[in-house]
Design a protein around this motif. Structure first.
Motif: not given
Length: 209
Positions: A118-121, A113-114, A87, A149, A110, A176
């Motif tokens: 992790s929000q760092n994709v 991320k889901s 994450r 991103g 997406s 994104s």
């Protein structure tokens, strides 16, 4: 999120595609430690990758400061579930959606991320002339890279890796929600390279007057 300060990094490459080997060789050549995460640890790699460590997907992701997903689009979801807890890690999505997206996910970014949280994709390296971008292989040295991103710090790391691999300029497409545009660009690139037989030494770049 934390990572080593622009020196030598531990980088996981998830998948065993042609682009996996090209990226691994480029990263090894500039001093990074590379872990290749695969489901089958008996996989045969090129001799040039003797310095890379072949291990499981979860082990590679655990060891790494940065994760690069190079699996086929159809295998992205399975590989993402096998990463473990990532994450807080930066993940580069190299896959491109070559078929209509599922109703569940708009694209591979997406999906990653889901599944990982992790929000760092960052979408990156999916439309590239890697054979043309190797250091010293082009006299004009003007191959470009494109990315998208939501996390700016993650994108800065992706830009640094791109420069390490010989790309002189990295163009930011935005958040994104712009990843689908890069997928379409990648489809065009692969269409020219393979179906129109332009070869893999072609590349995309932006020129200015």
């Amino acid at each position: 999120m934390s990572y080593k300060a622009f020196v030598s990094m531990d980088i996981a490459i998830i998948g065993n595609e042609k682009i996996s080997s090209v990226l691994a060789m480029g990263l090894l050549n500039v001093g990074h430690q590379v872990y290749i995460g695969v489901k089958d640890r008996e996989v045969q790699l090129p001799e040039a990758l003797d310095d890379a460590c072949v291990t499981t997907i979860e082990d590679a992701a655990t060891r790494a400061d940065l994760i690069i997903m190079t699996t086929q689009p159809a295998d992205v979801r399975e590989a993402a579930y096998l990463l473990g807890d990532v994450r807080r890690k930066v993940i580069l999505d190299v896959s491109y959606m070559s078929c209509p997206p599922s109703q569940q996910y708009l694209n591979t970014l997406s999906a990653i991320k889901s599944i990982t949280g992790s929000q760092n994709v960052v979408k990156c390296f999916n439309a590239a002339g890697f054979q043309s971008s190797s250091r010293g292989s082009r006299k004009d040295n003007t191959i470009n890279m494109f990315l998208a991103g939501d996390n700016q710090k993650a994108k800065e790391l992706a830009k640094w890796i791109a420069r390490d691999l010989g790309f002189t300029e990295c163009h930011d497409f935005g958040g994104s929600d712009s990843a689908t545009l890069l997928d379409e660009m990648a489809i065009c690139y692969h269409h020219l390279a393979a179906r129109k037989r332009k070869g893999e030494k072609i590349a995309i770049r932006i020129t200015r007057d």
